[in-house]
Design a protein around this motif. Structure first.
Motif, mmCIF file in Angstrom:
data_model
loop_
_atom_site.group_PDB
_atom_site.id
_atom_site.type_symbol
_atom_site.label_atom_id
_atom_site.label_comp_id
_atom_site.label_asym_id
_atom_site.label_seq_id
_atom_site.Cartn_x
_atom_site.Cartn_y
_atom_site.Cartn_z
ATOM 1 N N ARG A 181 0.850 -1.209 0.000
ATOM 2 C CA ARG A 181 0.000 0.000 0.000
ATOM 3 C C ARG A 181 0.876 1.247 0.000
ATOM 4 O O ARG A 181 1.964 1.248 0.587
ATOM 5 C CB ARG A 181 -0.882 0.027 1.253
ATOM 6 N N ARG A 182 0.386 2.292 -0.631
ATOM 7 C CA ARG A 182 1.128 3.554 -0.651
ATOM 8 C C ARG A 182 0.362 4.614 0.119
ATOM 9 O O ARG A 182 -0.860 4.655 0.121
ATOM 10 C CB ARG A 182 1.367 4.000 -2.088
ATOM 11 N N GLY A 183 1.112 5.472 0.793
ATOM 12 C CA GLY A 183 0.517 6.555 1.559
ATOM 13 C C GLY A 183 0.189 7.745 0.672
ATOM 14 O O GLY A 183 0.426 7.706 -0.543
ATOM 15 N N PRO A 184 -0.330 8.832 1.282
ATOM 16 C CA PRO A 184 -0.701 10.032 0.510
ATOM 17 C C PRO A 184 0.487 10.634 -0.243
ATOM 18 O O PRO A 184 0.301 11.277 -1.277
ATOM 19 C CB PRO A 184 -1.204 10.998 1.591
ATOM 20 N N ASP A 185 1.700 10.414 0.276
ATOM 21 C CA ASP A 185 2.878 10.965 -0.398
ATOM 22 C C ASP A 185 3.382 10.051 -1.519
ATOM 23 O O ASP A 185 4.405 10.341 -2.148
ATOM 24 C CB ASP A 185 3.995 11.211 0.625
ATOM 25 N N GLY A 186 2.669 8.955 -1.770
ATOM 26 C CA GLY A 186 3.052 8.057 -2.854
ATOM 27 C C GLY A 186 4.088 7.027 -2.459
ATOM 28 O O GLY A 186 4.424 6.146 -3.253
ATOM 29 N N ARG A 187 4.597 7.138 -1.233
ATOM 30 C CA ARG A 187 5.596 6.166 -0.777
ATOM 31 C C ARG A 187 4.908 4.974 -0.116
ATOM 32 O O ARG A 187 3.823 5.124 0.462
ATOM 33 C CB ARG A 187 6.539 6.818 0.236
ATOM 34 N N VAL A 189 3.677 2.503 2.560
ATOM 35 C CA VAL A 189 3.451 2.564 4.007
ATOM 36 C C VAL A 189 4.311 1.487 4.661
ATOM 37 O O VAL A 189 4.482 0.398 4.099
ATOM 38 C CB VAL A 189 1.958 2.290 4.307
#
Lengths: 232, 62
Positions: A181-187, A189
Protein backbone atom coordinates in the motif's frame (compact mmCIF):
# COMPACT_ATOMS: atom_id res chain seq x y z
CA UNK A 1 -22.05 -30.22 29.70
CA UNK A 2 -24.50 -28.00 31.57
CA UNK A 3 -27.86 -29.58 32.33
CA UNK A 4 -30.08 -26.51 32.17
CA UNK A 5 -32.44 -27.39 29.35
CA UNK A 6 -33.98 -23.92 29.22
CA UNK A 7 -30.63 -22.19 28.73
CA UNK A 8 -29.64 -24.53 25.94
CA UNK A 9 -32.72 -23.84 23.82
CA UNK A 10 -31.56 -22.91 20.30
CA UNK A 11 -33.34 -19.55 20.56
CA UNK A 12 -31.40 -18.75 23.73
CA UNK A 13 -28.10 -19.63 22.04
CA UNK A 14 -28.98 -17.53 18.98
CA UNK A 15 -29.65 -14.52 21.21
CA UNK A 16 -26.52 -15.17 23.28
CA UNK A 17 -24.37 -15.03 20.13
CA UNK A 18 -25.49 -11.44 19.41
CA UNK A 19 -25.95 -10.29 23.01
CA UNK A 20 -25.26 -6.58 23.50
CA UNK A 21 -25.28 -5.78 19.80
CA UNK A 22 -26.68 -2.24 19.31
CA UNK A 23 -29.25 -3.18 16.68
CA UNK A 24 -32.39 -1.24 15.90
CA UNK A 25 -33.91 -4.34 14.35
CA UNK A 26 -32.61 -7.87 14.32
CA UNK A 27 -33.56 -11.32 13.12
CA UNK A 28 -32.23 -14.71 14.17
CA UNK A 29 -32.69 -17.99 12.36
CA UNK A 30 -31.64 -21.37 13.71
CA UNK A 31 -31.54 -24.43 11.49
CA UNK A 32 -31.11 -27.98 12.76
CA UNK A 33 -29.30 -29.67 9.89
CA UNK A 34 -29.91 -33.39 9.99
CA UNK A 35 -27.45 -34.28 7.24
CA UNK A 36 -24.48 -32.71 9.05
CA UNK A 37 -25.87 -33.08 12.59
CA UNK A 38 -25.23 -29.51 13.61
CA UNK A 39 -27.01 -26.27 14.43
CA UNK A 40 -26.64 -23.35 12.05
CA UNK A 41 -27.28 -19.81 13.32
CA UNK A 42 -27.83 -16.83 11.04
CA UNK A 43 -28.40 -13.39 12.52
CA UNK A 44 -28.83 -10.06 10.82
CA UNK A 45 -30.03 -6.61 11.69
CA UNK A 46 -29.80 -2.90 11.13
CA UNK A 47 -27.91 -0.29 13.12
CA UNK A 48 -28.89 3.31 13.97
CA UNK A 49 -27.90 4.65 10.56
CA UNK A 50 -29.81 1.95 8.71
CA UNK A 51 -26.68 -0.02 7.82
CA UNK A 52 -27.10 -3.78 7.99
CA UNK A 53 -24.91 -6.45 9.56
CA UNK A 54 -25.01 -10.21 9.46
CA UNK A 55 -23.36 -13.04 11.34
CA UNK A 56 -23.33 -16.80 10.85
CA UNK A 57 -22.08 -19.58 13.13
CA UNK A 58 -22.40 -23.33 13.21
CA UNK A 59 -22.40 -25.48 16.33
CA UNK A 60 -20.77 -28.78 15.44
CA UNK A 61 -21.32 -31.07 18.40
CA UNK A 62 -19.55 -34.04 16.79
CA UNK A 63 -16.42 -31.92 16.37
CA UNK A 64 -16.83 -30.13 19.73
CA UNK A 65 -16.41 -26.85 17.88
CA UNK A 66 -18.13 -23.57 17.19
CA UNK A 67 -17.47 -22.63 13.57
CA UNK A 68 -17.37 -18.92 12.84
CA UNK A 69 -18.96 -18.24 9.50
CA UNK A 70 -19.26 -15.05 7.51
CA UNK A 71 -19.72 -12.01 9.73
CA UNK A 72 -20.04 -8.57 8.16
CA UNK A 73 -19.81 -5.28 10.01
CA UNK A 74 -20.47 -2.05 8.01
CA UNK A 75 -17.22 -0.08 7.47
CA UNK A 76 -18.55 3.02 9.28
CA UNK A 77 -19.15 0.89 12.39
CA UNK A 78 -15.63 -0.49 12.53
CA UNK A 79 -13.55 0.53 15.52
CA UNK A 80 -16.48 0.51 17.95
CA UNK A 81 -15.74 -2.94 19.34
CA UNK A 82 -18.71 -4.70 17.70
CA UNK A 83 -16.61 -7.53 16.34
CA UNK A 84 -14.87 -8.00 19.68
CA UNK A 85 -18.33 -8.20 21.24
CA UNK A 86 -19.33 -10.94 18.78
CA UNK A 87 -16.15 -12.90 19.52
CA UNK A 88 -16.72 -12.55 23.29
CA UNK A 89 -20.21 -13.96 22.77
CA UNK A 90 -18.90 -16.83 20.64
CA UNK A 91 -16.39 -17.65 23.38
CA UNK A 92 -19.05 -17.55 26.11
CA UNK A 93 -21.44 -19.77 24.15
CA UNK A 94 -18.66 -22.24 23.38
CA UNK A 95 -17.76 -22.37 27.09
CA UNK A 96 -21.41 -22.72 28.09
CA UNK A 97 -21.77 -25.74 25.81
CA UNK A 98 -18.50 -27.33 26.91
CA UNK A 99 -17.00 -27.01 23.42
CA UNK A 100 -13.22 -27.18 23.14
CA UNK A 101 -12.54 -24.95 20.15
CA UNK A 102 -13.65 -22.15 17.86
CA UNK A 103 -12.78 -22.79 14.22
CA UNK A 104 -12.73 -20.61 11.14
CA UNK A 105 -11.37 -20.13 7.65
CA UNK A 106 -9.14 -17.07 7.50
CA UNK A 107 -8.73 -15.03 4.33
CA UNK A 108 -7.40 -11.60 3.32
CA UNK A 109 -6.49 -9.38 6.30
CA UNK A 110 -8.02 -12.06 8.53
CA UNK A 111 -5.18 -14.40 7.62
CA UNK A 112 -2.97 -12.10 9.70
CA UNK A 113 -5.47 -10.78 12.27
CA UNK A 114 -6.70 -14.20 13.43
CA UNK A 115 -3.12 -15.37 14.05
CA UNK A 116 -2.61 -12.35 16.27
CA UNK A 117 -5.79 -13.32 18.15
CA UNK A 118 -4.34 -16.74 18.95
CA UNK A 119 -5.93 -18.90 16.25
CA UNK A 120 -3.55 -21.61 15.00
CA UNK A 121 -3.64 -22.99 11.43
CA UNK A 122 -4.28 -26.70 11.05
CA UNK A 123 -1.47 -28.95 9.82
CA UNK A 124 -2.80 -29.13 6.26
CA UNK A 125 -2.95 -25.35 5.93
CA UNK A 126 0.50 -24.86 7.46
CA UNK A 127 2.26 -27.48 5.37
CA UNK A 128 0.35 -26.52 2.23
CA UNK A 129 -0.51 -23.07 0.99
CA UNK A 130 0.47 -21.06 4.04
CA UNK A 131 4.17 -21.93 4.08
CA UNK A 132 4.39 -21.62 0.30
CA UNK A 133 2.65 -18.24 0.16
CA UNK A 134 4.77 -16.79 2.99
CA UNK A 135 7.98 -18.09 1.36
CA UNK A 136 7.04 -16.44 -1.93
CA UNK A 137 6.28 -13.12 -0.24
CA UNK A 138 9.55 -13.34 1.71
CA UNK A 139 11.44 -13.80 -1.55
CA UNK A 140 9.77 -10.66 -2.94
CA UNK A 141 10.76 -8.63 0.13
CA UNK A 142 14.31 -10.00 0.01
CA UNK A 143 14.57 -9.04 -3.67
CA UNK A 144 13.57 -5.52 -2.63
CA UNK A 145 16.26 -5.62 0.09
CA UNK A 146 13.54 -4.86 2.66
CA UNK A 147 14.38 -7.59 5.19
CA UNK A 148 17.48 -7.82 7.35
CA UNK A 149 19.63 -10.93 7.51
CA UNK A 150 18.63 -11.90 11.06
CA UNK A 151 14.90 -11.60 10.32
CA UNK A 152 15.36 -13.56 7.08
CA UNK A 153 17.10 -16.35 8.96
CA UNK A 154 14.39 -16.49 11.64
CA UNK A 155 11.53 -16.60 9.14
CA UNK A 156 13.25 -19.38 7.22
CA UNK A 157 13.63 -21.32 10.48
CA UNK A 158 9.94 -20.77 11.23
CA UNK A 159 9.04 -22.05 7.77
CA UNK A 160 11.23 -25.11 8.29
CA UNK A 161 9.30 -26.18 11.41
CA UNK A 162 6.42 -28.64 11.68
CA UNK A 163 4.53 -26.76 14.42
CA UNK A 164 1.66 -24.73 12.87
CA UNK A 165 1.89 -22.31 15.81
CA UNK A 166 5.09 -21.03 14.19
CA UNK A 167 2.70 -19.11 11.91
CA UNK A 168 1.74 -17.12 15.03
CA UNK A 169 5.44 -16.33 15.54
CA UNK A 170 5.77 -15.17 11.92
CA UNK A 171 2.75 -12.90 12.43
CA UNK A 172 4.55 -11.39 15.45
CA UNK A 173 7.67 -10.38 13.46
CA UNK A 174 7.84 -6.67 14.13
CA UNK A 175 10.58 -5.27 11.91
CA UNK A 176 9.01 -2.57 9.72
CA UNK A 177 9.09 -3.17 5.97
CA UNK A 178 7.53 -1.40 2.97
CA UNK A 179 3.92 -2.41 2.36
CA UNK A 180 2.28 -2.89 -1.03
CA UNK A 181 0.00 0.00 0.00
CA UNK A 182 1.13 3.55 -0.65
CA UNK A 183 0.52 6.56 1.56
CA UNK A 184 -0.70 10.03 0.51
CA UNK A 185 2.88 10.96 -0.40
CA UNK A 186 3.05 8.06 -2.85
CA UNK A 187 5.60 6.17 -0.78
CA UNK A 188 4.97 2.64 0.53
CA UNK A 189 3.45 2.56 4.01
CA UNK A 190 5.65 0.78 6.54
CA UNK A 191 4.06 -2.27 8.18
CA UNK A 192 5.40 -5.01 10.48
CA UNK A 193 7.13 -7.83 8.63
CA UNK A 194 4.59 -10.38 9.90
CA UNK A 195 1.71 -8.43 8.39
CA UNK A 196 3.57 -7.95 5.10
CA UNK A 197 4.36 -11.67 4.84
CA UNK A 198 0.86 -12.92 5.60
CA UNK A 199 -1.73 -10.25 4.77
CA UNK A 200 0.10 -9.13 1.62
CA UNK A 201 0.97 -12.54 0.17
CA UNK A 202 -0.54 -13.48 -3.19
CA UNK A 203 -0.18 -10.02 -4.67
CA UNK A 204 -1.84 -8.36 -1.67
CA UNK A 205 -4.81 -10.72 -1.41
CA UNK A 206 -3.41 -12.41 1.67
CA UNK A 207 -3.04 -16.04 2.66
CA UNK A 208 -5.90 -18.48 3.17
CA UNK A 209 -5.95 -21.06 5.93
CA UNK A 210 -8.24 -23.01 8.22
CA UNK A 211 -7.53 -23.04 11.91
CA UNK A 212 -8.56 -23.35 15.52
CA UNK A 213 -8.67 -21.39 18.74
CA UNK A 214 -8.01 -24.01 21.41
CA UNK A 215 -10.11 -23.09 24.44
CA UNK A 216 -8.25 -25.35 26.87
CA UNK A 217 -4.77 -23.95 26.13
CA UNK A 218 -4.05 -21.34 28.85
CA UNK A 219 -1.35 -19.55 26.81
CA UNK A 220 -3.69 -19.17 23.82
CA UNK A 221 -6.53 -18.07 26.04
CA UNK A 222 -4.44 -15.28 27.61
CA UNK A 223 -3.92 -13.79 24.14
CA UNK A 224 -7.51 -14.13 23.03
CA UNK A 225 -9.10 -12.90 26.25
CA UNK A 226 -6.77 -9.89 26.35
CA UNK A 227 -7.83 -8.86 22.86
CA UNK A 228 -11.56 -9.37 23.34
CA UNK A 229 -11.53 -7.52 26.66
CA UNK A 230 -12.04 -10.46 29.02
CA UNK A 231 -8.46 -10.59 30.29
CA UNK A 232 -7.70 -10.10 33.96
CA UNK B 1 -18.93 -5.27 2.95
CA UNK B 2 -15.77 -6.29 4.82
CA UNK B 3 -15.67 -9.32 7.07
CA UNK B 4 -15.31 -9.10 10.85
CA UNK B 5 -11.50 -9.41 10.50
CA UNK B 6 -11.25 -5.85 9.18
CA UNK B 7 -12.96 -4.57 12.33
CA UNK B 8 -10.81 -6.77 14.56
CA UNK B 9 -7.72 -5.40 12.80
CA UNK B 10 -8.72 -1.89 13.93
CA UNK B 11 -8.95 -3.21 17.49
CA UNK B 12 -5.58 -4.97 17.15
CA UNK B 13 -3.90 -1.74 16.10
CA UNK B 14 -5.52 0.11 19.03
CA UNK B 15 -4.30 -2.56 21.45
CA UNK B 16 -0.80 -2.43 19.95
CA UNK B 17 -0.66 1.35 20.33
CA UNK B 18 -1.91 1.18 23.92
CA UNK B 19 0.65 -1.45 24.98
CA UNK B 20 3.78 -0.44 26.83
CA UNK B 21 6.70 0.39 24.53
CA UNK B 22 7.93 -2.64 22.65
CA UNK B 23 5.33 -5.06 23.95
CA UNK B 24 1.94 -6.14 22.63
CA UNK B 25 -0.78 -8.50 23.83
CA UNK B 26 0.11 -11.96 22.58
CA UNK B 27 3.86 -11.61 23.03
CA UNK B 28 3.90 -14.13 25.88
CA UNK B 29 2.19 -16.75 23.70
CA UNK B 30 4.67 -16.19 20.87
CA UNK B 31 7.51 -16.59 23.37
CA UNK B 32 6.02 -19.92 24.50
CA UNK B 33 5.75 -21.12 20.90
CA UNK B 34 9.29 -20.05 20.02
CA UNK B 35 10.85 -21.63 23.13
CA UNK B 36 8.95 -24.85 22.40
CA UNK B 37 10.55 -24.87 18.96
CA UNK B 38 14.11 -24.29 20.17
CA UNK B 39 14.48 -20.55 19.62
CA UNK B 40 16.69 -18.59 22.00
CA UNK B 41 15.70 -15.64 24.18
CA UNK B 42 17.64 -13.42 21.77
CA UNK B 43 15.57 -14.71 18.84
CA UNK B 44 12.38 -14.08 20.80
CA UNK B 45 13.42 -10.54 21.72
CA UNK B 46 14.33 -9.81 18.10
CA UNK B 47 11.03 -11.17 16.72
CA UNK B 48 9.00 -9.18 19.21
CA UNK B 49 11.11 -6.05 18.80
CA UNK B 50 12.08 -6.17 22.47
CA UNK B 51 15.77 -5.58 21.79
CA UNK B 52 15.28 -1.97 20.73
CA UNK B 53 16.13 1.13 22.80
CA UNK B 54 12.40 2.00 22.81
CA UNK B 55 11.50 -1.34 24.37
CA UNK B 56 14.09 -0.95 27.10
CA UNK B 57 12.38 2.20 28.38
CA UNK B 58 10.32 1.69 31.51
CA UNK B 59 6.58 1.29 31.04
CA UNK B 60 4.68 4.58 31.41
CA UNK B 61 2.87 5.17 34.69
CA UNK B 62 -0.91 5.09 34.25
Amino acid sequence: MPDDGVQLAPEFLARALIDGFPSVTEHCRVAVRRETEDLAFESSGTLEDGASWLSAQVLDFADGALWKGLTDIPPQWQGYGLSRSLMRNAYRVARLLGLTSIKLRAIEIGSYAWLRYGFRPDDESWEGPLKADIATRLAELLAARAVGEAARARVLRFLGGDDPALANAIAAERQLVPSLRRGPDGRPVLVPLGRALIAEANGGRGCSWQGTLTLNDPAVMRVFLDYVGLGT
Amino acid sequence: MPDIAHDLMVDLEKADRAARPGARPGDSYVAVVMRRNGFSDEDIAATLGLDTPEARQPAPMV
